[in-house]
Design a protein around this motif. Structure first.
Motif, PDB file in Angstrom:
ATOM      1  N   CYS A 119       6.540 -11.086  -2.747  1.00 10.38           N
ATOM      2  CA  CYS A 119       5.588 -10.346  -1.912  1.00 10.38           C
ATOM      3  C   CYS A 119       4.967  -9.189  -2.686  1.00 10.38           C
ATOM      4  O   CYS A 119       3.748  -8.977  -2.637  1.00 10.38           O
ATOM      5  CB  CYS A 119       6.290  -9.812  -0.660  1.00 10.38           C
ATOM      6  N   LEU A 123       1.058  -8.955  -3.634  1.00 16.14           N
ATOM      7  CA  LEU A 123       0.317  -7.801  -3.126  1.00 16.14           C
ATOM      8  C   LEU A 123      -0.363  -7.047  -4.261  1.00 16.14           C
ATOM      9  O   LEU A 123      -1.464  -6.509  -4.097  1.00 16.14           O
ATOM     10  CB  LEU A 123       1.257  -6.863  -2.358  1.00 16.14           C
ATOM     11  N   TYR A 127      -4.225  -7.488  -3.291  1.00 16.31           N
ATOM     12  CA  TYR A 127      -4.347  -6.421  -2.290  1.00 16.31           C
ATOM     13  C   TYR A 127      -5.764  -6.270  -1.739  1.00 16.31           C
ATOM     14  O   TYR A 127      -5.978  -5.704  -0.664  1.00 16.31           O
ATOM     15  CB  TYR A 127      -3.899  -5.080  -2.894  1.00 16.31           C
ATOM     16  N   GLY A 137       2.233  -8.282   3.202  1.00 11.80           N
ATOM     17  CA  GLY A 137       2.716  -6.964   3.603  1.00 11.80           C
ATOM     18  C   GLY A 137       3.602  -7.062   4.836  1.00 11.80           C
ATOM     19  O   GLY A 137       4.674  -6.440   4.907  1.00 11.80           O
TER      20      GLY A 137
END
Length: 229
Positions: A119, A123, A127, A137
């Motif tokens: 994760c 991210l 993002y 998230g």
């Protein structure tokens, strides 16, 4: 054609609902724990869904909808957050009833840590894409909570087992939804990588959806058992 998404929803829940009265699983007796879990999780994901629809992260093909909208979403999309979680929690309980041993639980934390690391990595690179950002998230927060905060309940091995089995109907259902397509994704808001026609993020969307449902289900079931003691 307009009933396509509705029929998919009905197909998802038909057998789990009928088999809820199986003598060994006795799933209907657990509805009082299942339904609040589904409703609470559904509210969270509906807010997410409404936001993503407005941001054009995804959209719905009107050719395969009955045309009834609530909160800016097709009725079928709202039903999705009832039918799919019900079917997945049913799978979870069936596996627990027929295979009750939890011997591999000791390995679940290592797997969870790998997923937490995944994760963070995704991210870092994704993002700037709404679906990627919110999806991973959310999964990070729920997974970290279950493993490091909510330590009273140890069910993650059973969860991972149910998740893997749930991937079978997931590929069938999402395969239909994304290949027809009923749901259309804006690839500018995801990583652009697909398994067949299914966005990569969808696999972890299912994981987050199922994990929140099962976590709440286990909490409600535990509290229900204590109140009856």
């Amino acid at each position: 054609m307009n009933y396509t998404y509705l029929l998919i929803n009905l197909a998802v829940i038909f057998f789990p609902l009928v088999l809820s009265f199986d003598k060994k699983v006795h799933f209907f007796s657990k509805w009082k724990f299942v339904l609040p879990s589904i409703l609470i999780t559904g509210v969270v994901f509906l807010i997410w869904d409404i936001l993503f629809t407005k941001l054009n992260v995804w959209s719905f093909n009107p050719d395969y909808l009955i045309g009834v909208n609530l909160l800016g979403l097709p009725l079928e999309e709202i039903l999705f957050f009832l039918t799919v979680p019900y079917a997945c929690v049913f799978i979870y309980e069936c596996l627990n009833a027929y295979f009750p041993k939890n011997d591999l639980q000791r390995y679940s934390l290592a797997l969870s840590n790998l997923l937490l690391g995944l994760c963070v990595a995704i991210l870092f690179f994704g993002y700037n894409r709404w679906y990627t950002l919110i999806n991973f998230g959310f999964l990070f927060m729920v997974l970290a909570y279950v493993e490091y905060v909510n330590v009273e309940f140890r069910f993650m091995y059973k969860f991972y087992r149910a998740y893997l089995v749930s991937l079978i109907p997931f590929y069938i259902v999402n395969g239909f939804l994304t290949s027809i397509p009923v749901v259309m994704y804006n690839d500018k808001q995801n990583l652009g990588f697909r398994v067949g026609t299914i966005p990569f993020e969808d696999h972890f969307y299912l994981m987050g959806l199922l994990l929140m449902n099962i976590c709440l289900y286990e909490v409600f079931k535990s509290k229900g058992g204590k109140s009856q003691a």
